[in-house]
Enzyme design. Structure first.
Site, PDB file in Angstrom:
ATOM      1  N   GLN A 198      -1.215   0.371  -3.166  1.00  0.00           N
ATOM      2  CA  GLN A 198      -0.487   1.337  -4.362  1.00  0.00           C
ATOM      3  C   GLN A 198       0.068   1.025  -4.791  1.00  0.00           C
ATOM      4  OE1 GLN A 198      -1.240   4.545  -3.587  1.00  0.00           O
ATOM      5  NE2 GLN A 198      -0.087   5.887  -4.732  1.00  0.00           N
ATOM      6  N   ASN A 212       0.657  -1.437   0.174  1.00  0.00           N
ATOM      7  CA  ASN A 212      -0.124  -0.212   0.503  1.00  0.00           C
ATOM      8  C   ASN A 212       0.886   1.625  -0.346  1.00  0.00           C
ATOM      9  OD1 ASN A 212      -1.452  -1.596   1.938  1.00  0.00           O
ATOM     10  ND2 ASN A 212      -2.554  -1.339   0.354  1.00  0.00           N
ATOM     11  N   ILE A 245       1.289   7.112  -0.022  1.00  0.00           N
ATOM     12  CA  ILE A 245       0.377   6.131   1.067  1.00  0.00           C
ATOM     13  C   ILE A 245      -1.188   6.147   0.382  1.00  0.00           C
ATOM     14  CG2 ILE A 245      -0.131   5.084   2.897  1.00  0.00           C
ATOM     15  CD1 ILE A 245       1.791   7.221   3.691  1.00  0.00           C
ATOM     16  N   CYS A 246      -1.251   4.480   0.393  1.00  0.00           N
ATOM     17  CA  CYS A 246      -2.848   4.372  -0.140  1.00  0.00           C
ATOM     18  C   CYS A 246      -3.188   3.748   1.455  1.00  0.00           C
ATOM     19  CB  CYS A 246      -3.343   3.161  -0.832  1.00  0.00           C
ATOM     20  SG  CYS A 246      -4.811   3.097  -1.281  1.00  0.00           S
ATOM     21  N   LEU A 247      -3.920   5.152   1.947  1.00  0.00           N
ATOM     22  CA  LEU A 247      -4.520   4.519   3.293  1.00  0.00           C
ATOM     23  C   LEU A 247      -6.502   5.581   2.852  1.00  0.00           C
ATOM     24  CD1 LEU A 247      -4.452   3.107   6.021  1.00  0.00           C
ATOM     25  CD2 LEU A 247      -3.897   5.567   6.369  1.00  0.00           C
TER      26      LEU A 247
END
Lengths: 199, 415
Positions: A126, A83, A91-93
């Site tokens: 990500q 991610n 960051i993929c959050l």
């Protein structure tokens, strides 16, 4: 900087400084300058993960519209995680995007990112390459993540085989990080990595 | 392979930045139940949601413009139907009182938490302590030529530049001649020129150099001129010093004189001689206006005893006569004294040509009179004495006034 954003960041900064996570060394927060628009966060790699023992730096940019919009956060320390982009540190959050809530704070966000290191979300990646390795070869993913933690975040596990392979490519005149990315991407198969690098 | 980057970073993180937090903000930290989760400040115009969370009205309004959910639990919220004013919390917050953070500097104000920030910004004690904390000093612009003065503000420097023109001129001259000497030395000219610079120490100069070459004349004159300027400056400075000292001296003399008089009044042991100068002028004024009265300074029966003053005026009953009274006056130790006053009061109007003809009278105090009770005003309104003490024309004619001065001696003795 908007008054409300600056005021809130100052209060949050104090909150983080007083928190037990800071006392325990799990997270840290420091100012980059006195404008309160840019901060640097640090999270410790969580135990029982490939990131254990590593120290990861994060760039935190606070928008004018904070807290109505989320802070912009990316990893400065290179990290191998489904991610997180292995190239940019993005960051993929969800809470940093559409699930941001004004009641979240820098402390809770840093803790969420730390939690993300413990529990990757390969289905919402990500970095597609890392996510694929995570799904197809978790063992190799763990080794690679541990190796990156060792090299970039001061982690304890020195994986000799990987170091040797990087060294081989270095001897061929390839830049170190480029070599590591190629090897990590091609599941540490030296031939394929070399092929990709020199094609 | 070993990278020092993470190590450096962790070293840098330690406690840095903590001192930059504004301490003032610290004192204004709300309790969590009064804190808006959005701005982390005191709830301002608090509202409560259907899911039970409190926010500032403006904070939740701003938030719901881009989102349809509660910032805390993500429950769907509509501005129209899910938000209610929380006047209970509003009242609770308004009942809180906080001291101004500048209380230690003297601000005694207590305001509601909501008003605190506005008050801090406007607080008269919120002065940047430039003189103590940030000691930025501007050096004199003639620093390069040797002026060592520094200033806190541009205005101060301007005043200095204005006042010290002469000394700055001499600094420049000094610098110029030094430069000149250096140049000349570089041109390998006789170093005697330098000696000419110290001509005002003649023994040295003449002994070693009885006939300076004519080429040095210019330098010599410059050096002398410079010396003259310096001496003039010093002269001026000393004039100022002398003026200041004489000003101080006369102030001291005045203070000393006053102190002497005060001492006399305090230590006269009730034996006071009242010299009324300019008597004729005062008398004329009193005759013109019968309400005009002469009061003596207050004197003491003993150093910390009763304090009296004497009043002389034209008798209100008989304008041909003087009235003479004593009045008790307040002192800081009245509480230590016994009241009413008990004692003997003697008046003597001195005949200055034939002292044996002086008019003498003695009375005993009367403890039933208000005049002898503890004074409640600076001077007791009731006096004690004679409403018809002496005939005005007799006083003037019969030798009681000499050199335009009347002398009345009063002796007050406690019994």
């Amino acid at each position: 900087m908007a008054n409300i954003a600056a005021k809130r960041i100052k209060r949050e900064f104090k909150e983080v400084m007083k928190s037990e996570e800071v006392a325990g060394g799990a997270i840290k927060l420091e100012l980059v300058d006195n404008s309160w628009t840019e901060l640097q966060g640090t999270i410790a790699g969580p135990p029982d993960t490939p990131y254990e023992g590593g120290t990861f730096l994060l760039e935190i940019k606070v928008p004018e519209t904070y807290p109505f919009n989320p802070p912009k956060i990316r990893f400065i320390t290179k990290i191998w995680h489904p991610n997180v982009s292995s190239v940019t540190g993005a960051i993929c959050l969800d809470i940093l995007k559409d699930q941001w809530a004004a009641a979240l704070t820098l402390r809770t966000v840093l803790l969420s990112i730390q939690a993300l290191l413990s529990a990757a979300e390969p289905n919402d990646p990500q970095d597609a390459v890392v996510a694929k390795q995570y799904r197809d070869n978790l063992f190799l993913f763990n080794l690679t993540a541990r190796h990156w933690t060792n090299v970039y975040a001061g982690g304890p596990s020195n994986i000799t085989d990987f170091n040797d392979m990087v060294q081989r490519l270095l001897d061929m005149g390839v830049e170190e990080h480029q070599a590591r990315v190629a090897l990590s991407t091609y599941d540490w198969e030296l031939e394929r990595a070399t092929e990709q690098l020199f094609s | 392979m070993d990278r020092s980057k993470p190590k450096n970073a962790s070293e840098g993180i330690a406690p840095m930045g903590i001192t930059t937090i504004n301490d003032i903000a610290d004192s204004n930290q709300p309790e969590s139940r009064y804190e808006c989760p959005v701005c982390l400040n005191w709830l301002r115009d608090p509202v409560i949601t259907t899911c039970g969370h409190k926010f500032c009205n403006s904070c939740i309004t701003s938030w719901l413009q881009n989102s349809g959910h509660c910032p805390i639990d993500n429950i769907n919220l509509s501005m129209k139907v899910d938000i209610f004013p929380d006047n209970y919390t509003k009242r609770e917050i308004q009942q809180q009182r906080m001291s101004c953070p500048f209380a230690d500097k003297g601000c005694t104000l207590k305001v509601t938490p909501l008003d605190l920030d506005a008050h801090i910004a406007a607080c008269e004690y919120n002065q940047p302590e430039t003189s103590n904390q940030i000691d930025i000093k501007i050096p004199c612009s003639f620093q390069a030529v040797g002026c060592k003065e520094t200033f806190k503000s541009q205005e101060e420097m301007n005043a200095h530049l204005h006042n010290e023109t002469q000394s700055h001129m001499s600094y420049i001259l000094n610098a110029y001649s030094e430069m000149k000497i250096n140049n000349d030395m570089n041109a390998s000219i006789d170093p005697k020129e330098q000696e000419a610079m110290i001509l005002w120490e003649p023994d040295k100069n003449e002994g070693q150099n009885p006939a300076p070459p004519i080429t040095n004349m210019g330098t010599l004159i410059r050096a002398l001129y410079e010396r003259v300027v310096v001496l003039e400056q010093r002269n001026r400075e000393q004039d100022i010093v002398i003026a200041n000292i004489s000003k101080q001296l006369s102030a001291f003399a005045v203070a000393k004189n006053k102190q002497n008089q005060d001492m006399l009044l305090r230590y006269c042991m009730g034996n006071y001689v009242w010299r009324i100068d300019n008597f004729q002028a005062r008398l004329d004024a009193m005759l013109k206006d019968h309400y005009k009265m002469l009061y003596s300074p207050g004197f003491y029966t003993s150093p910390n005893g009763y304090r009296f003053c004497v009043r002389l005026n034209i008798s209100p009953q008989n304008p041909l006569c003087f009235a003479l009274h004593v009045h008790l006056m307040k002192t800081e130790y009245d509480d230590c004294l016994e009241w009413p006053f008990n004692g003997r009061i003697s008046f003597a109007m001195i005949n200055q040509y034939e002292p044996e003809l002086s008019q003498r009278d003695t009375m005993m105090s009367n403890s039933s009179l208000i005049a002898f009770r503890k004074p409640t005003t600076e001077i007791c309104v009731r006096g004690f004495g004679y409403t018809e003490y002496a005939v005005v024309s007799n006083v003037v004619k019969n030798g009681f006034v000499k050199e335009d001065c009347l002398i009345v001696r009063v002796h007050i003795k406690c019994v």
